[in-house]
Each structure stands twice: as C-alpha cells, then as structure tokens.
Enzyme design. Sequence first.
Site, short mmCIF file in Angstrom:
data_model
loop_
_atom_site.label_atom_id
_atom_site.label_comp_id
_atom_site.label_asym_id
_atom_site.label_seq_id
_atom_site.Cartn_x
_atom_site.Cartn_y
_atom_site.Cartn_z
N SER A 106 -16.34 3.89 -19.32
CA SER A 106 -15.76 2.54 -19.37
C SER A 106 -14.53 2.53 -18.49
CB SER A 106 -15.38 2.16 -20.80
OG SER A 106 -14.61 0.96 -20.78
N SER A 108 -12.09 0.31 -18.12
CA SER A 108 -10.88 -0.05 -18.87
C SER A 108 -10.67 0.85 -20.08
CB SER A 108 -11.00 -1.50 -19.37
OG SER A 108 -12.09 -1.60 -20.27
N ARG A 158 -16.48 -2.78 -10.87
CA ARG A 158 -17.67 -2.67 -10.00
C ARG A 158 -17.36 -1.96 -8.69
NH1 ARG A 158 -15.49 -7.59 -10.21
NH2 ARG A 158 -15.25 -8.94 -8.39
N GLU A 243 -20.90 -11.42 -9.38
CA GLU A 243 -19.46 -11.24 -9.62
C GLU A 243 -18.62 -11.52 -8.38
OE1 GLU A 243 -18.13 -8.04 -12.25
OE2 GLU A 243 -20.22 -7.49 -12.55
N HIS A 259 -47.42 -8.02 -11.85
CA HIS A 259 -48.20 -8.24 -13.06
C HIS A 259 -47.72 -9.44 -13.86
CE1 HIS A 259 -50.29 -4.43 -12.38
NE2 HIS A 259 -49.12 -4.05 -11.89
N LYS A 354 -14.36 -12.20 -22.79
CA LYS A 354 -13.75 -11.09 -23.53
C LYS A 354 -12.61 -11.59 -24.41
CE LYS A 354 -15.09 -7.29 -20.45
NZ LYS A 354 -14.73 -6.25 -19.52
O1 PA5 Z 1 -17.44 -5.81 -13.37
C1 PA5 Z 1 -16.88 -6.02 -14.44
O2 PA5 Z 1 -15.69 -6.35 -14.52
C2 PA5 Z 1 -17.65 -5.85 -15.71
O3 PA5 Z 1 -19.02 -5.70 -15.46
C3 PA5 Z 1 -17.11 -4.64 -16.49
O4 PA5 Z 1 -17.40 -3.45 -15.81
C4 PA5 Z 1 -17.72 -4.64 -17.90
O5 PA5 Z 1 -17.32 -5.80 -18.59
C5 PA5 Z 1 -17.33 -3.41 -18.69
O6 PA5 Z 1 -15.94 -3.20 -18.68
P1 PA5 Z 1 -15.41 -1.74 -18.37
O7 PA5 Z 1 -15.95 -1.41 -17.02
O8 PA5 Z 1 -13.93 -1.85 -18.41
O9 PA5 Z 1 -15.97 -0.86 -19.44
#
Ligand code: PA5
Length: 364
Positions: A106, A108, A158, A243, A259, A354
């Site tokens: 993760s 964050s 990302r 995004e 398919h 969020k």
């Molecule tokens: O690109 C983004 O901001 C989101 O897809 C986050 O990656 C996602 O919400 C998960 O958060 P984190 O990457 O902090 O775990």
Amino acid sequence: MSAITQQPTLATLRAERARRDPSDMMGLVERFAEQCRDAWQRSASWTLASRPAPRSLVMLGMGGSAIGADLLKAWLEPQLPLPVTVSREYEVPGYVGADTLVIAVSYSGNTEETLAAFEDAHRRGASLLGITTGGTLRQRCAALGVPCFALPPGLPPRASLPYSFFSLLRLLQVLGIHAPDEAELADLLEVLDAGIRAWGPAETGGGEAFDLARALDQTIPVIYGAGPGLATVATRWKCQINENAKMAAASAALPEANHNEMAGYSSPQPQRDYARLALIMLSDDQARVEVRNRAEVTAAYLRERLPLHEAAARGRTRLARMFGLVLLGDFVSVYLAWLRGVDPTPVDAIEWLKQQLAARRGSE
Ligand code: PA5
C-alpha cells in the site's frame, strides 16, 4: 472544423507543459526507466531472516498499489513453483495459513481493504511482509514484528509502479522463490529507454503515443490485451487513462473476449451503438499462434464496425514486451490529459470517496 484540426500540436502542448501538468506527471513517465534502475539498486541490500518455504503467495493491494503485483504475476506465473494470487478483498482467500506468504503493498499504508486483509492473514498465521511509505501498515508491521520495506515518498501511487514491482521481485529473490535473469532486466531497460526517446515529449518525440492520444481524445477507449501478460497491461492502460486523463475506459483480454464481447460488437446499428467507442488491440507477435490468429481475426471483424488502433509489443523477452506497452500506455494517458486540459496528477474523485468512507467509519 473537425475535432482533430482543433487539437493542439505537441509543440504547443510542450510550450504549455508547466501549466497543463503542474505536478509533472509526464516527468514521472519520462523517468520510468530511471526509476526501475533506482528501485532495483536501492533494494539490493534488502535481507530477511530465513523462513520456511511458502506453498502459496498472496499479494494484497488496491489500485495503483496492486498493479505492480498484477504485472509480476502476469510475467512470472508460468515459471513460479507456487500458486500466486493478487487479492483486492477485505479478507484473504480461505486457503491462506501458515504455509502462505502474504505481502501487503500500500503506497499510503492506509488503504482499508489492504489493512483488513493484512489483519485477516495475520489471524490465519500467514507469513507476512509489508511494502509501503508509512501509515498504518508500517505501524502494524512494527507492532507485529513483520518486516516492512520502504517505498520512496512523494509519488502518486500509480507512478510508483517501478518501485512496487521491483520491491516485490527483490523479495522473491531474497526468499529464494525466483532468481531474476539479468539479461531479461537489461532487455527491459533497453526497451524502456528506447520507448522514452520515441514517445516522450522531447523535440523528436511523441510518435505513436501522441498519435494515439489524439485519436482517443473524445472517445471511450476499450483496450484488449492479446498475448503473454497483455491482459494485465490492458488493465494498466485502462487505469492510467481513468486516473490521468479522467476518462471512462474499459479493458478486456483475448481469448476470453472472443467468447462474449465479440457478440456485443455485432449490433445491426454500429454507428448509433458504438458512437464514442474506440478499440485498442495490444498484441505480441511472440504469442502462441492460436492467440495471434485470434488477434488478427478479431481485429478484422472489429475494424469493420468501429475505430480500431493497434500497438505491438517490442523487445526480446516477456518482461520487456509487457513493460514496453505499459510505458506506451502511460505516455498515451498523460498526452490525453494534456490534450483535454485536465491536470493528470490529482484524482479528486478517489480522494472524495475515501473521505466519504472515512466520515462514515467515524460515525459508526
Ligand atoms: O492511484 C491511486 O491513487 C489509487 O489507485 C490508490 O493506489 C489506491 O486507492 C490504493 O491506495 P494506496 O496505493 O495508498 O494503498
């Protein structure tokens, strides 16, 4: 005047780069190869106390933190000696137990699905590892004595793909699960360097990436992956277009789409029904012949009905062929943002969601 002639040229966009892309998402894409090198180098000193060999591997993550795990799975699954799952649920799969290695990723460290699944894996006695910049995940790892590896701070999740991907690869190496082939990594870097030269916004760049972005502006792109790992690469394209460019998009894979989705393109009124759709076929001439045939026949069918664009994998090895197309999609998504006049970096809708969920948790 047509929409195409109204589009700014790359020279205009380049001149307006600081205004159109104030947090410099394009700069992060331009540094993709550099980040891969840095990620591999900075993890070279990582060590782990020896632990029993796992019988399965589960990687936890969401969104931008899950895609590195997805790509690792798509690349290595045919070679790995154990089953691999990327889990995006609040709970881990029922088979998770003491013989499962669970790696939570993760950016964050505060993503609720990942944290909940991490706790579930802990309850089940799984062997745990964390990868994060901090947050609750790092705190929980410290409290439980779980090794936790650092991602560099300050990136949109990302854009941390090189770091999440190479962190996972390094951990598999340290654990003796997979020994990366240095020649394959060298091929990857060569393809990325060439892609950055060809598609980046520098004076001689743009190329296929900018042309594709111009064609996809004002469309709803549907990206198909037809070849080794390319279904996952198509997912990355979709998410980056969502995004960075703030556009609706979808992705799917061949052969599966043959398919079901094929029938969805057989409307007797294609112009009415598919007015804004544009299809992109990601293909690989090293795919098995059956998949190549499918890609060609499918493309021929689709081309009759709606705009179809194609992008082919390049490089000698599977990893390079996958990531070359990842890089192309990243460039396309940022050019799309520039063309559309949206700032590629903030993802307000995701942040809003969020916050709404956090407020609900607070009032429960
Ligand atoms: O690109 C983004 O901001 C989101 O897809 C986050 O990656 C996602 O919400 C998960 O958060 P984190 O990457 O902090 O775990």
